[in-house]
Design a protein around this motif. Structure first.
Motif, PDB file in Angstrom:
ATOM      1  N   ILE A  73       0.836  -1.208   0.000  1.00 51.60           N
ATOM      2  CA  ILE A  73       0.000   0.000   0.000  1.00 51.60           C
ATOM      3  C   ILE A  73       0.866   1.250   0.000  1.00 51.60           C
ATOM      4  O   ILE A  73       0.618   2.204  -0.744  1.00 51.60           O
ATOM      5  CB  ILE A  73      -0.942  -0.002   1.220  1.00 51.60           C
ATOM      6  CG1 ILE A  73      -1.860  -1.231   1.183  1.00 51.60           C
ATOM      7  CG2 ILE A  73      -1.757   1.279   1.288  1.00 51.60           C
ATOM      8  CD1 ILE A  73      -2.712  -1.405   2.418  1.00 51.60           C
ATOM      9  N   GLU A  74       1.902   1.250   0.823  1.00 49.79           N
ATOM     10  CA  GLU A  74       2.785   2.411   0.914  1.00 49.79           C
ATOM     11  C   GLU A  74       3.556   2.615  -0.388  1.00 49.79           C
ATOM     12  O   GLU A  74       3.769   3.756  -0.825  1.00 49.79           O
ATOM     13  CB  GLU A  74       3.760   2.221   2.088  1.00 49.79           C
ATOM     14  CG  GLU A  74       4.635   3.425   2.381  1.00 49.79           C
ATOM     15  CD  GLU A  74       3.845   4.650   2.822  1.00 49.79           C
ATOM     16  OE1 GLU A  74       4.362   5.767   2.644  1.00 49.79           O
ATOM     17  OE2 GLU A  74       2.718   4.491   3.331  1.00 49.79           O
ATOM     18  N   ILE A  75       3.964   1.515  -1.025  1.00 53.46           N
ATOM     19  CA  ILE A  75       4.672   1.627  -2.305  1.00 53.46           C
ATOM     20  C   ILE A  75       3.763   2.234  -3.364  1.00 53.46           C
ATOM     21  O   ILE A  75       4.183   3.089  -4.153  1.00 53.46           O
ATOM     22  CB  ILE A  75       5.192   0.245  -2.762  1.00 53.46           C
ATOM     23  CG1 ILE A  75       6.350  -0.199  -1.875  1.00 53.46           C
ATOM     24  CG2 ILE A  75       5.631   0.279  -4.219  1.00 53.46           C
ATOM     25  CD1 ILE A  75       6.878  -1.572  -2.194  1.00 53.46           C
ATOM     26  N   GLU A 126      -8.432   0.071  -1.793  1.00 56.38           N
ATOM     27  CA  GLU A 126      -9.716   0.580  -2.275  1.00 56.38           C
ATOM     28  C   GLU A 126      -9.974   2.004  -1.792  1.00 56.38           C
ATOM     29  O   GLU A 126     -10.405   2.872  -2.569  1.00 56.38           O
ATOM     30  CB  GLU A 126     -10.847  -0.337  -1.816  1.00 56.38           C
ATOM     31  CG  GLU A 126     -12.207   0.061  -2.373  1.00 56.38           C
ATOM     32  CD  GLU A 126     -13.283  -0.970  -2.068  1.00 56.38           C
ATOM     33  OE1 GLU A 126     -14.386  -0.845  -2.627  1.00 56.38           O
ATOM     34  OE2 GLU A 126     -13.000  -1.908  -1.278  1.00 56.38           O
ATOM     35  N   LYS A 127      -9.696   2.279  -0.537  1.00 57.52           N
ATOM     36  CA  LYS A 127      -9.922   3.619   0.010  1.00 57.52           C
ATOM     37  C   LYS A 127      -9.034   4.649  -0.687  1.00 57.52           C
ATOM     38  O   LYS A 127      -9.478   5.756  -1.022  1.00 57.52           O
ATOM     39  CB  LYS A 127      -9.650   3.613   1.518  1.00 57.52           C
ATOM     40  CG  LYS A 127      -9.911   4.964   2.182  1.00 57.52           C
ATOM     41  CD  LYS A 127      -9.636   4.903   3.679  1.00 57.52           C
ATOM     42  CE  LYS A 127      -9.856   6.265   4.318  1.00 57.52           C
ATOM     43  NZ  LYS A 127      -9.564   6.245   5.786  1.00 57.52           N
ATOM     44  N   MET A 128      -7.783   4.290  -0.902  1.00 56.73           N
ATOM     45  CA  MET A 128      -6.831   5.181  -1.556  1.00 56.73           C
ATOM     46  C   MET A 128      -7.289   5.521  -2.974  1.00 56.73           C
ATOM     47  O   MET A 128      -7.207   6.670  -3.426  1.00 56.73           O
ATOM     48  CB  MET A 128      -5.446   4.509  -1.590  1.00 56.73           C
ATOM     49  CG  MET A 128      -4.321   5.390  -2.103  1.00 56.73           C
ATOM     50  SD  MET A 128      -2.815   4.432  -2.371  1.00 56.73           S
ATOM     51  CE  MET A 128      -2.633   3.607  -0.777  1.00 56.73           C
ATOM     52  N   LEU A 129      -7.799   4.511  -3.697  1.00 54.96           N
ATOM     53  CA  LEU A 129      -8.247   4.734  -5.067  1.00 54.96           C
ATOM     54  C   LEU A 129      -9.540   5.534  -5.114  1.00 54.96           C
ATOM     55  O   LEU A 129      -9.727   6.402  -5.981  1.00 54.96           O
ATOM     56  CB  LEU A 129      -8.450   3.388  -5.775  1.00 54.96           C
ATOM     57  CG  LEU A 129      -7.204   2.543  -6.032  1.00 54.96           C
ATOM     58  CD1 LEU A 129      -7.583   1.216  -6.659  1.00 54.96           C
ATOM     59  CD2 LEU A 129      -6.217   3.279  -6.921  1.00 54.96           C
ATOM     60  N   LEU A 179     -11.750  -0.036  -7.714  1.00 59.65           N
ATOM     61  CA  LEU A 179     -10.896  -1.205  -7.533  1.00 59.65           C
ATOM     62  C   LEU A 179     -11.596  -2.444  -8.079  1.00 59.65           C
ATOM     63  O   LEU A 179     -12.777  -2.678  -7.791  1.00 59.65           O
ATOM     64  CB  LEU A 179     -10.575  -1.403  -6.046  1.00 59.65           C
ATOM     65  CG  LEU A 179      -9.668  -2.583  -5.693  1.00 59.65           C
ATOM     66  CD1 LEU A 179      -8.249  -2.338  -6.187  1.00 59.65           C
ATOM     67  CD2 LEU A 179      -9.657  -2.814  -4.187  1.00 59.65           C
ATOM     68  N   ILE A 180     -10.886  -3.260  -8.840  1.00 60.20           N
ATOM     69  CA  ILE A 180     -11.426  -4.502  -9.397  1.00 60.20           C
ATOM     70  C   ILE A 180     -10.721  -5.680  -8.741  1.00 60.20           C
ATOM     71  O   ILE A 180      -9.504  -5.835  -8.842  1.00 60.20           O
ATOM     72  CB  ILE A 180     -11.225  -4.578 -10.920  1.00 60.20           C
ATOM     73  CG1 ILE A 180     -11.929  -3.422 -11.624  1.00 60.20           C
ATOM     74  CG2 ILE A 180     -11.725  -5.917 -11.471  1.00 60.20           C
ATOM     75  CD1 ILE A 180     -13.432  -3.465 -11.527  1.00 60.20           C
ATOM     76  N   ILE A 181     -11.496  -6.509  -8.041  1.00 59.29           N
ATOM     77  CA  ILE A 181     -10.990  -7.752  -7.461  1.00 59.29           C
ATOM     78  C   ILE A 181     -12.020  -8.841  -7.752  1.00 59.29           C
ATOM     79  O   ILE A 181     -13.174  -8.531  -8.066  1.00 59.29           O
ATOM     80  CB  ILE A 181     -10.754  -7.631  -5.935  1.00 59.29           C
ATOM     81  CG1 ILE A 181     -12.043  -7.205  -5.214  1.00 59.29           C
ATOM     82  CG2 ILE A 181      -9.614  -6.675  -5.627  1.00 59.29           C
ATOM     83  CD1 ILE A 181     -11.914  -7.206  -3.707  1.00 59.29           C
ATOM     84  N   PRO A 182     -11.651 -10.111  -7.660  1.00 63.85           N
ATOM     85  CA  PRO A 182     -12.634 -11.182  -7.897  1.00 63.85           C
ATOM     86  C   PRO A 182     -13.819 -11.052  -6.959  1.00 63.85           C
ATOM     87  O   PRO A 182     -13.653 -10.732  -5.778  1.00 63.85           O
ATOM     88  CB  PRO A 182     -11.829 -12.464  -7.605  1.00 63.85           C
ATOM     89  CG  PRO A 182     -10.412 -12.078  -7.814  1.00 63.85           C
ATOM     90  CD  PRO A 182     -10.308 -10.642  -7.405  1.00 63.85           C
TER      91      PRO A 182
END
Length: 312
Positions: free
Chosen positions: A224-226, A251-254, A261-264
Protein backbone atom coordinates in the motif's frame (compact mmCIF):
# COMPACT_ATOMS: atom_id res chain seq x y z
CA UNK A 1 68.70 -27.77 -58.54
CA UNK A 2 65.35 -29.31 -59.55
CA UNK A 3 64.80 -30.58 -56.00
CA UNK A 4 65.55 -27.13 -54.54
CA UNK A 5 63.16 -25.47 -57.01
CA UNK A 6 60.35 -27.85 -56.03
CA UNK A 7 61.01 -27.17 -52.34
CA UNK A 8 60.93 -23.41 -52.93
CA UNK A 9 57.65 -23.74 -54.81
CA UNK A 10 56.12 -25.77 -51.95
CA UNK A 11 57.29 -23.19 -49.41
CA UNK A 12 55.76 -20.39 -51.47
CA UNK A 13 52.42 -22.19 -51.43
CA UNK A 14 52.71 -22.66 -47.65
CA UNK A 15 53.49 -18.95 -47.19
CA UNK A 16 50.43 -17.93 -49.22
CA UNK A 17 48.25 -20.34 -47.22
CA UNK A 18 49.56 -19.06 -43.88
CA UNK A 19 49.14 -15.43 -44.93
CA UNK A 20 45.51 -16.18 -45.81
CA UNK A 21 44.95 -17.84 -42.43
CA UNK A 22 46.52 -14.88 -40.61
CA UNK A 23 44.26 -12.50 -42.54
CA UNK A 24 41.18 -14.52 -41.62
CA UNK A 25 42.19 -14.62 -37.94
CA UNK A 26 42.82 -10.87 -37.95
CA UNK A 27 39.41 -10.18 -39.46
CA UNK A 28 37.81 -12.52 -36.94
CA UNK A 29 39.49 -10.74 -34.02
CA UNK A 30 38.38 -7.38 -35.39
CA UNK A 31 34.75 -8.48 -35.46
CA UNK A 32 32.60 -7.37 -32.51
CA UNK A 33 32.37 -10.07 -29.85
CA UNK A 34 28.60 -10.11 -30.19
CA UNK A 35 28.84 -11.38 -33.77
CA UNK A 36 30.95 -14.33 -32.61
CA UNK A 37 28.66 -15.32 -29.73
CA UNK A 38 25.27 -14.52 -31.27
CA UNK A 39 24.80 -16.30 -34.57
CA UNK A 40 21.19 -17.45 -34.36
CA UNK A 41 18.09 -15.78 -32.91
CA UNK A 42 18.21 -18.32 -30.11
CA UNK A 43 21.72 -17.10 -29.22
CA UNK A 44 20.45 -13.52 -29.09
CA UNK A 45 17.57 -14.52 -26.80
CA UNK A 46 19.91 -16.26 -24.37
CA UNK A 47 22.75 -13.74 -24.22
CA UNK A 48 20.81 -10.48 -24.63
CA UNK A 49 17.09 -11.29 -24.00
CA UNK A 50 16.30 -9.56 -27.31
CA UNK A 51 13.99 -11.76 -29.39
CA UNK A 52 16.09 -11.73 -32.56
CA UNK A 53 19.09 -10.21 -34.32
CA UNK A 54 16.73 -7.89 -36.22
CA UNK A 55 15.29 -6.45 -32.99
CA UNK A 56 18.65 -5.81 -31.33
CA UNK A 57 19.93 -4.24 -34.56
CA UNK A 58 17.03 -1.77 -34.56
CA UNK A 59 17.66 -1.03 -30.87
CA UNK A 60 21.38 -0.50 -31.49
CA UNK A 61 20.74 1.88 -34.40
CA UNK A 62 18.40 3.86 -32.13
CA UNK A 63 20.85 4.34 -29.24
CA UNK A 64 24.14 4.56 -31.18
CA UNK A 65 23.99 8.33 -31.95
CA UNK A 66 23.97 9.22 -28.25
CA UNK A 67 25.91 6.18 -26.98
CA UNK A 68 28.83 7.09 -29.23
CA UNK A 69 29.34 10.24 -27.12
CA UNK A 70 29.70 8.34 -23.85
CA UNK A 71 33.00 8.90 -22.09
CA UNK A 72 34.60 6.60 -19.50
CA UNK A 73 36.18 8.47 -16.60
CA UNK A 74 38.64 6.78 -14.27
CA UNK A 75 39.00 7.86 -10.65
CA UNK A 76 42.45 9.28 -11.43
CA UNK A 77 41.07 11.39 -14.28
CA UNK A 78 38.22 12.61 -12.09
CA UNK A 79 40.64 13.62 -9.32
CA UNK A 80 42.95 15.42 -11.76
CA UNK A 81 39.98 16.82 -13.77
CA UNK A 82 41.65 15.58 -16.94
CA UNK A 83 39.37 14.76 -19.86
CA UNK A 84 39.85 11.10 -20.85
CA UNK A 85 40.81 10.10 -24.37
CA UNK A 86 37.87 9.27 -26.68
CA UNK A 87 39.64 6.08 -27.74
CA UNK A 88 37.99 2.93 -26.36
CA UNK A 89 39.53 -0.38 -25.41
CA UNK A 90 36.45 -2.19 -26.71
CA UNK A 91 34.08 -1.71 -29.61
CA UNK A 92 31.08 0.34 -28.49
CA UNK A 93 28.65 -2.42 -29.39
CA UNK A 94 30.74 -4.83 -27.32
CA UNK A 95 30.32 -2.53 -24.33
CA UNK A 96 26.54 -2.87 -24.72
CA UNK A 97 26.99 -6.61 -25.21
CA UNK A 98 29.01 -6.76 -21.98
CA UNK A 99 26.19 -5.01 -20.10
CA UNK A 100 23.66 -7.48 -21.54
CA UNK A 101 25.97 -10.37 -20.64
CA UNK A 102 25.95 -9.18 -17.04
CA UNK A 103 22.21 -8.58 -16.82
CA UNK A 104 20.69 -11.18 -19.14
CA UNK A 105 23.15 -14.06 -18.89
CA UNK A 106 24.18 -13.24 -15.30
CA UNK A 107 27.95 -13.53 -15.89
CA UNK A 108 30.11 -12.16 -13.08
CA UNK A 109 32.56 -9.31 -13.67
CA UNK A 110 35.58 -11.60 -13.17
CA UNK A 111 34.31 -13.87 -15.97
CA UNK A 112 33.66 -10.85 -18.20
CA UNK A 113 37.20 -9.65 -17.48
CA UNK A 114 38.66 -12.83 -18.98
CA UNK A 115 36.17 -12.87 -21.85
CA UNK A 116 36.69 -9.27 -22.95
CA UNK A 117 40.41 -9.18 -21.97
CA UNK A 118 40.03 -6.12 -19.75
CA UNK A 119 40.57 -5.46 -16.06
CA UNK A 120 37.77 -6.01 -13.55
CA UNK A 121 37.74 -2.29 -12.73
CA UNK A 122 37.30 -1.44 -16.42
CA UNK A 123 34.48 -3.96 -16.72
CA UNK A 124 32.78 -2.57 -13.61
CA UNK A 125 33.08 1.02 -14.86
CA UNK A 126 31.68 0.22 -18.32
CA UNK A 127 28.70 -1.65 -16.86
CA UNK A 128 27.97 1.22 -14.48
CA UNK A 129 28.12 3.75 -17.33
CA UNK A 130 25.77 1.72 -19.52
CA UNK A 131 23.40 1.14 -16.60
CA UNK A 132 23.07 4.87 -16.00
CA UNK A 133 22.92 5.67 -19.71
CA UNK A 134 20.15 3.16 -20.51
CA UNK A 135 18.25 4.19 -17.37
CA UNK A 136 18.25 7.81 -18.56
CA UNK A 137 17.42 7.02 -22.20
CA UNK A 138 14.78 4.33 -21.70
CA UNK A 139 13.41 5.92 -18.53
CA UNK A 140 12.66 9.11 -20.45
CA UNK A 141 10.40 7.28 -22.92
CA UNK A 142 6.67 7.48 -22.11
CA UNK A 143 5.42 3.99 -21.25
CA UNK A 144 2.08 4.94 -19.67
CA UNK A 145 -0.76 4.35 -22.13
CA UNK A 146 -3.56 6.88 -22.51
CA UNK A 147 -7.15 5.87 -21.81
CA UNK A 148 -7.82 5.87 -25.57
CA UNK A 149 -4.87 3.57 -26.26
CA UNK A 150 -5.98 1.16 -23.53
CA UNK A 151 -9.54 1.10 -24.88
CA UNK A 152 -8.36 0.50 -28.45
CA UNK A 153 -6.21 -2.52 -27.49
CA UNK A 154 -8.47 -4.03 -24.83
CA UNK A 155 -9.47 -7.73 -25.24
CA UNK A 156 -13.20 -8.39 -25.77
CA UNK A 157 -13.61 -10.34 -22.53
CA UNK A 158 -12.06 -7.50 -20.55
CA UNK A 159 -14.33 -5.01 -22.32
CA UNK A 160 -17.32 -7.08 -21.22
CA UNK A 161 -16.52 -7.29 -17.48
CA UNK A 162 -14.08 -4.40 -16.87
CA UNK A 163 -14.77 -1.78 -19.55
CA UNK A 164 -12.86 1.01 -17.78
CA UNK A 165 -9.86 -1.06 -16.68
CA UNK A 166 -6.71 1.06 -17.03
CA UNK A 167 -3.99 -1.02 -15.39
CA UNK A 168 -3.33 -4.29 -13.55
CA UNK A 169 -0.82 -3.84 -10.75
CA UNK A 170 1.24 -6.12 -8.54
CA UNK A 171 4.30 -5.89 -6.32
CA UNK A 172 7.33 -8.15 -6.54
CA UNK A 173 10.39 -8.68 -4.36
CA UNK A 174 14.02 -9.42 -5.21
CA UNK A 175 16.25 -11.06 -2.63
CA UNK A 176 19.39 -9.07 -1.83
CA UNK A 177 22.45 -9.47 0.37
CA UNK A 178 22.08 -8.82 4.08
CA UNK A 179 23.79 -5.61 5.17
CA UNK A 180 26.10 -5.49 8.17
CA UNK A 181 24.16 -2.51 9.52
CA UNK A 182 21.36 -3.66 11.87
CA UNK A 183 19.17 -0.68 10.96
CA UNK A 184 19.50 -1.46 7.25
CA UNK A 185 18.78 -5.13 7.94
CA UNK A 186 15.55 -4.06 9.66
CA UNK A 187 14.57 -1.84 6.72
CA UNK A 188 15.23 -4.46 4.04
CA UNK A 189 13.84 -7.50 5.88
CA UNK A 190 10.66 -8.87 4.32
CA UNK A 191 8.39 -10.94 6.53
CA UNK A 192 6.78 -12.41 3.38
CA UNK A 193 10.09 -13.71 1.95
CA UNK A 194 11.72 -14.13 5.39
CA UNK A 195 14.83 -12.50 3.92
CA UNK A 196 16.23 -9.09 3.09
CA UNK A 197 14.72 -7.85 -0.17
CA UNK A 198 14.06 -4.86 -2.40
CA UNK A 199 10.51 -4.41 -3.68
CA UNK A 200 8.89 -2.69 -6.64
CA UNK A 201 5.48 -2.11 -8.21
CA UNK A 202 4.70 -3.07 -11.80
CA UNK A 203 1.67 -2.10 -13.89
CA UNK A 204 0.36 -3.87 -17.01
CA UNK A 205 -2.28 -2.73 -19.49
CA UNK A 206 -5.13 -5.16 -20.35
CA UNK A 207 -3.36 -5.91 -23.66
CA UNK A 208 -0.31 -7.21 -21.75
CA UNK A 209 2.09 -4.26 -22.26
CA UNK A 210 4.08 -3.10 -19.21
CA UNK A 211 3.07 0.53 -18.69
CA UNK A 212 4.38 1.32 -15.21
CA UNK A 213 7.49 0.43 -13.20
CA UNK A 214 8.21 2.03 -9.85
CA UNK A 215 11.59 2.59 -8.28
CA UNK A 216 12.73 -0.06 -5.80
CA UNK A 217 11.94 0.21 -2.09
CA UNK A 218 13.24 -1.70 0.92
CA UNK A 219 11.48 -4.97 1.71
CA UNK A 220 9.81 -3.72 4.89
CA UNK A 221 7.69 -1.17 2.98
CA UNK A 222 4.12 -2.40 2.46
CA UNK A 223 2.44 -2.76 -0.93
CA UNK A 224 0.00 0.00 0.00
CA UNK A 225 2.78 2.41 0.91
CA UNK A 226 4.67 1.63 -2.31
CA UNK A 227 1.53 2.38 -4.33
CA UNK A 228 1.24 5.72 -2.55
CA UNK A 229 4.93 6.64 -2.98
CA UNK A 230 5.21 5.49 -6.59
CA UNK A 231 2.99 8.34 -7.92
CA UNK A 232 0.81 5.85 -9.80
CA UNK A 233 -2.31 7.60 -8.50
CA UNK A 234 -1.27 10.79 -10.29
CA UNK A 235 -1.46 8.99 -13.64
CA UNK A 236 -5.01 7.68 -13.11
CA UNK A 237 -8.15 9.58 -14.05
CA UNK A 238 -11.60 9.63 -12.40
CA UNK A 239 -13.64 6.72 -13.75
CA UNK A 240 -10.64 4.45 -14.31
CA UNK A 241 -10.52 0.91 -12.90
CA UNK A 242 -7.47 -0.76 -11.34
CA UNK A 243 -7.17 -4.53 -10.92
CA UNK A 244 -5.24 -6.10 -8.01
CA UNK A 245 -5.18 -9.33 -6.04
CA UNK A 246 -7.49 -9.64 -3.02
CA UNK A 247 -4.88 -8.86 -0.34
CA UNK A 248 -3.97 -5.54 -2.01
CA UNK A 249 -6.12 -3.29 0.19
CA UNK A 250 -6.00 0.03 -1.65
CA UNK A 251 -9.72 0.58 -2.27
CA UNK A 252 -9.92 3.62 0.01
CA UNK A 253 -6.83 5.18 -1.56
CA UNK A 254 -8.25 4.73 -5.07
CA UNK A 255 -11.73 5.97 -4.15
CA UNK A 256 -10.21 9.27 -3.03
CA UNK A 257 -9.16 9.98 -6.62
CA UNK A 258 -12.37 8.58 -8.19
CA UNK A 259 -10.87 5.26 -9.29
CA UNK A 260 -12.63 1.90 -8.87
CA UNK A 261 -10.90 -1.21 -7.53
CA UNK A 262 -11.43 -4.50 -9.40
CA UNK A 263 -10.99 -7.75 -7.46
CA UNK A 264 -12.63 -11.18 -7.90
CA UNK A 265 -16.23 -11.16 -6.58
CA UNK A 266 -16.73 -12.72 -3.17
CA UNK A 267 -19.27 -15.42 -2.38
CA UNK A 268 -22.68 -14.15 -1.31
CA UNK A 269 -23.91 -17.70 -0.77
CA UNK A 270 -22.44 -21.19 -0.75
CA UNK A 271 -21.93 -20.99 -4.51
CA UNK A 272 -21.09 -18.21 -6.98
CA UNK A 273 -23.67 -17.30 -9.59
CA UNK A 274 -23.00 -18.05 -13.25
CA UNK A 275 -22.28 -14.39 -13.95
CA UNK A 276 -19.89 -14.10 -10.98
CA UNK A 277 -18.14 -17.32 -12.02
CA UNK A 278 -17.53 -15.98 -15.54
CA UNK A 279 -16.36 -12.65 -14.15
CA UNK A 280 -13.99 -14.42 -11.73
CA UNK A 281 -12.47 -16.42 -14.59
CA UNK A 282 -12.08 -13.28 -16.71
CA UNK A 283 -10.38 -11.40 -13.86
CA UNK A 284 -8.12 -14.39 -13.16
CA UNK A 285 -7.01 -14.43 -16.81
CA UNK A 286 -6.22 -10.72 -16.68
CA UNK A 287 -4.41 -11.03 -13.33
CA UNK A 288 -2.04 -13.53 -14.93
CA UNK A 289 -0.80 -10.75 -17.24
CA UNK A 290 0.90 -9.01 -14.31
CA UNK A 291 2.42 -12.29 -13.12
CA UNK A 292 3.75 -13.01 -16.60
CA UNK A 293 5.28 -9.54 -16.82
CA UNK A 294 7.05 -10.07 -13.49
CA UNK A 295 8.24 -13.48 -14.66
CA UNK A 296 9.75 -11.90 -17.79
CA UNK A 297 11.69 -9.50 -15.57
CA UNK A 298 12.92 -12.26 -13.28
CA UNK A 299 14.07 -14.42 -16.19
CA UNK A 300 17.12 -12.16 -16.41
CA UNK A 301 19.85 -14.26 -14.84
CA UNK A 302 21.29 -11.39 -12.80
CA UNK A 303 18.50 -12.25 -10.33
CA UNK A 304 19.47 -15.93 -10.03
CA UNK A 305 21.34 -15.35 -6.76
CA UNK A 306 21.24 -12.70 -4.08
CA UNK A 307 21.63 -9.21 -5.50
CA UNK A 308 24.95 -7.81 -4.17
CA UNK A 309 24.60 -4.58 -2.21
CA UNK A 310 27.34 -3.12 -4.42
CA UNK A 311 24.90 -2.92 -7.39
CA UNK A 312 21.70 -2.05 -5.55
Amino acid sequence: MDSAARTIQQLKVQVVTLEHEIQQLTLKNQQPLISRFCVTDEDHRYYTRFSSKKVITVFWESVYPTASRLVCWSKAQQAAEVMPSPQRKLELIDELFMFLFRVAAGLQEKTLSSLFEASVSTISRIILIWTNYLYQVLGSLPSWMTREQVQATMPDKCRLYCPQLRVIIDCTEIRCETASSLSLQLETFSSYKNHTTVKGLIGVAPCGVITFVSTLYTGSVSDIEITKRSHLLQLLQPGDEVMVYKAFLIEKMLSEVGVKLIIPPSKKSTQLSKEDTQKTLAIACLRILAERAIRRVKEYHIWDGLVPLSIV
